[in-house]
Design a protein around this motif. Structure first.
Motif, PDB file in Angstrom:
ATOM      1  N   LYS A  37      41.365 -56.156  19.210  1.00 15.79           N
ATOM      2  CA  LYS A  37      41.639 -57.159  20.259  1.00 15.79           C
ATOM      3  C   LYS A  37      43.073 -57.675  20.168  1.00 15.79           C
ATOM      4  N   TYR A  40      46.198 -56.808  22.582  1.00 14.18           N
ATOM      5  CA  TYR A  40      46.276 -57.263  23.970  1.00 14.18           C
ATOM      6  C   TYR A  40      46.960 -58.610  24.167  1.00 14.18           C
ATOM      7  N   PHE A  48      48.330 -50.948  28.100  1.00 13.37           N
ATOM      8  CA  PHE A  48      47.029 -50.333  28.352  1.00 13.37           C
ATOM      9  C   PHE A  48      46.959 -49.814  29.793  1.00 13.37           C
ATOM     10  N   GLY A  87      35.747 -58.162  29.175  1.00 18.02           N
ATOM     11  CA  GLY A  87      36.939 -57.336  28.908  1.00 18.02           C
ATOM     12  C   GLY A  87      37.466 -56.742  30.197  1.00 18.02           C
ATOM     13  N   GLY A  89      40.226 -56.933  31.908  1.00 17.93           N
ATOM     14  CA  GLY A  89      41.598 -56.424  32.026  1.00 17.93           C
ATOM     15  C   GLY A  89      42.106 -56.614  33.446  1.00 17.93           C
ATOM     16  N   LYS A  93      38.965 -51.004  38.548  1.00 14.11           N
ATOM     17  CA  LYS A  93      37.793 -50.266  39.056  1.00 14.11           C
ATOM     18  C   LYS A  93      36.737 -51.197  39.641  1.00 14.11           C
ATOM     19  N   ASP A 114      38.163 -62.142  29.696  1.00 13.93           N
ATOM     20  CA  ASP A 114      39.041 -61.339  28.839  1.00 13.93           C
ATOM     21  C   ASP A 114      39.701 -62.242  27.802  1.00 13.93           C
ATOM     22  N   VAL A 115      40.149 -61.612  26.719  1.00 14.40           N
ATOM     23  CA  VAL A 115      40.887 -62.353  25.688  1.00 14.40           C
ATOM     24  C   VAL A 115      42.355 -62.511  26.109  1.00 14.40           C
ATOM     25  N   SER A 141      38.053 -65.837  26.859  1.00  6.37           N
ATOM     26  CA  SER A 141      37.234 -66.030  25.656  1.00  6.37           C
ATOM     27  C   SER A 141      37.116 -64.708  24.920  1.00  6.37           C
ATOM     28  N   ASP A 142      36.420 -64.751  23.805  1.00 12.32           N
ATOM     29  CA  ASP A 142      36.226 -63.566  22.985  1.00 12.32           C
ATOM     30  C   ASP A 142      34.776 -63.121  23.154  1.00 12.32           C
ATOM     31  N   PHE A 143      34.581 -61.895  23.660  1.00  7.26           N
ATOM     32  CA  PHE A 143      33.198 -61.497  23.936  1.00  7.26           C
ATOM     33  C   PHE A 143      32.390 -61.249  22.657  1.00  7.26           C
ATOM     34  N   GLY A 162      34.985 -49.279  30.978  1.00  8.07           N
ATOM     35  CA  GLY A 162      36.163 -48.774  30.276  1.00  8.07           C
ATOM     36  C   GLY A 162      35.876 -48.200  28.899  1.00  8.07           C
TER      37      GLY A 162
HETATM   38  C1  SAM Z   1      39.976 -50.718  26.849  1.00  7.21           C
HETATM   39  S1  SAM Z   1      40.491 -52.124  27.787  1.00  7.21           S
HETATM   40  C2  SAM Z   1      39.450 -51.934  29.237  1.00  7.21           C
HETATM   41  C3  SAM Z   1      39.912 -52.739  30.418  1.00  7.21           C
HETATM   42  C4  SAM Z   1      39.076 -52.559  31.686  1.00  7.21           C
HETATM   43  N1  SAM Z   1      37.728 -53.088  31.516  1.00  7.21           N
HETATM   44  C5  SAM Z   1      39.016 -51.115  32.096  1.00  7.21           C
HETATM   45  O1  SAM Z   1      37.904 -50.590  32.208  1.00  7.21           O
HETATM   46  O2  SAM Z   1      40.062 -50.518  32.354  1.00  7.21           O
HETATM   47  C6  SAM Z   1      39.733 -53.431  26.880  1.00  7.21           C
HETATM   48  C7  SAM Z   1      39.836 -54.815  27.503  1.00  7.21           C
HETATM   49  O3  SAM Z   1      39.038 -55.723  26.744  1.00  7.21           O
HETATM   50  C8  SAM Z   1      39.798 -56.853  26.351  1.00  7.21           C
HETATM   51  N2  SAM Z   1      39.301 -57.249  25.032  1.00  7.21           N
HETATM   52  C9  SAM Z   1      39.399 -56.566  23.868  1.00  7.21           C
HETATM   53  N3  SAM Z   1      38.752 -57.222  22.881  1.00  7.21           N
HETATM   54  C10 SAM Z   1      38.241 -58.360  23.446  1.00  7.21           C
HETATM   55  C11 SAM Z   1      37.450 -59.437  22.951  1.00  7.21           C
HETATM   56  N4  SAM Z   1      37.069 -59.474  21.676  1.00  7.21           N
HETATM   57  N5  SAM Z   1      37.074 -60.407  23.819  1.00  7.21           N
HETATM   58  C12 SAM Z   1      37.470 -60.366  25.126  1.00  7.21           C
HETATM   59  N6  SAM Z   1      38.203 -59.367  25.650  1.00  7.21           N
HETATM   60  C13 SAM Z   1      38.593 -58.371  24.825  1.00  7.21           C
HETATM   61  C14 SAM Z   1      41.253 -56.406  26.361  1.00  7.21           C
HETATM   62  O4  SAM Z   1      42.146 -57.482  26.581  1.00  7.21           O
HETATM   63  C15 SAM Z   1      41.253 -55.381  27.506  1.00  7.21           C
HETATM   64  O5  SAM Z   1      41.502 -55.988  28.749  1.00  7.21           O
END
Ligand code: SAM
Length: 323
Positions: A37, A40, A48, A87, A89, A93, A114-115, A141-143, A162
């Motif tokens: 995480k 990002y 990304f 998450g 982003g 999509k 999203d974080v 927040s943090d999922f 994703g």
């Molecule tokens: C691989 S990217 C995918 C983005 C988008 N969902 C996609 O399908 O293209 C991962 C996303 O999750 C977010 N992310 C990663 N760890 C996270 C966490 N612990 N809590 C919240 N968001 C998180 C990142 O900031 C990023 O936007």
């Protein structure tokens, strides 16, 4: 047009505190590790997005094409008034899903989470401008630890696209899925996008592109440590590594020290030594088998309603309902 609302459960100070704890734990472990995480920040989220456009990075375009093909079917069986996306982003999509759910059903609210506050703000503002009549409420927040903060306000579908589920190790994944189940009411749905196990000759280049964008993304975690914790990492002294772990069926991204070095992290009162050739794990990206995922979902309290895959079996979309 009403502006999107934003709910912040992770302030800048919270992020620094969480990074302090993760960095202290990960950089004093053997082997060293850092959770993904921390890629990002604003720059990491931009990198990304660049990755998703690379010729080698098949997951985004495969998931998009699959979603385009089956989104009508999803809309027919979806019962959502609120779409929560974990998450999210840039939510590129998600527009397909929002259009289909809005046209075919009672969708009223979109809750991207999203974080990365910068990515979330951008996505929330754009979607708010594009979809009149849809309320957009972003959550920073943090999922992995604050799912209980997600708003209700109608029947929900949680989307997690994703292949991000693959960044969690099995124990974290089980805890995460149980946590998602715990916040949903019986009958509410989860739409999961997951990368499938395929030929490593296709997989590995997706995480090790010729242009070096993934390498830059990987090294970004060191820039984050430098800027947030005043560390003195020299990111150019680390090489990007992506390797397929056939036993665990995951891609592992690492940073390899190209020389012996000592890094100081004043904010942690910590000095860390790297020997030449030492590797630090920064991300796993697990690839799945559809049956295995359905079993994990069942263990967490979901009934799998449908699994769609692309013609090359590279990616799956799974719709499951809380039991
Ligand atoms: C691989 S990217 C995918 C983005 C988008 N969902 C996609 O399908 O293209 C991962 C996303 O999750 C977010 N992310 C990663 N760890 C996270 C966490 N612990 N809590 C919240 N968001 C998180 C990142 O900031 C990023 O936007």
């Amino acid at each position: 047009m009403t502006a999107p609302t934003l709910e912040i459960h992770l302030t800048d100070a919270d992020l620094t505190e969480a990074l302090r704890s993760d960095a202290r734990y990960g950089l004093t472990s053997d082997p060293k590790t850092l959770p993904p995480k921390w890629f990002y920040d604003a720059r990491g989220s931009e990198l990304f997005e660049e990755i998703t456009r690379l010729p080698e990075y098949y997951p985004t375009r495969t998931e998009r094409a699959l979603l385009e093909r089956v989104v009508g079917e999803i809309a027919q069986v979806a019962r959502a008034e609120v779409l929560v996306e974990l998450g999210a982003g840039s939510a590129a999509k998600t527009r397909l899903l929002l259009s289909a759910l809005g046209a075919a059903g009672p969708l009223k609210t979109y809750v991207p989470q999203d974080v990365s506050e910068s990515a979330l703000r951008g996505a929330a503002e754009q979607i708010n401008a594009e979809f009149s009549g849809l309320a957009v409420h972003g959550v920073v927040s943090d999922f992995t630890d604050t799912l209980h903060n997600l708003p209700g306000g109608g029947r929900r579908m949680i989307a997690f696209l994703g292949g991000t589920i693959g960044n969690l190790i099995p124990a974290e994944r089980a805890e995460f899925l149980a946590g998602v189940a715990a916040v949903l009411e019986p009958g509410e749905q989860l739409l999961l996008g997951a990368g499938l196990v395929i030929d490593p000759a296709v997989l590995v280049p997706a995480y090790d592109d010729a242009a070096g964008v993934t390498a830059e993304f990987n090294r970004n975690v060191l820039h984050v440590l430098n800027s947030r914790l005043h560390a003195d990492f020299d990111p150019d002294a680390f090489t990007h590594i992506a390797r397929w772990d056939a036993e665990n069926e995951w891609i592992e991204m690492r940073l390899e020290a190209t020389r012996d070095m000592t890094v100081t992290i004043p904010d942690l009162d910590l000095t860390v030594h790297f020997t030449r050739g030492e590797q630090m794990r920064t991300e796993i990206s697990t690839k799945f088998r559809p049956d295995g995922l359905a079993t994990e979902l069942a263990a967490a309290g979901f009934d799998t309603e449908h699994i769609w895959t692309d013609p090359d079996d590279r990616f799956a979309l799974i719709l499951a309902a809380r039991r």
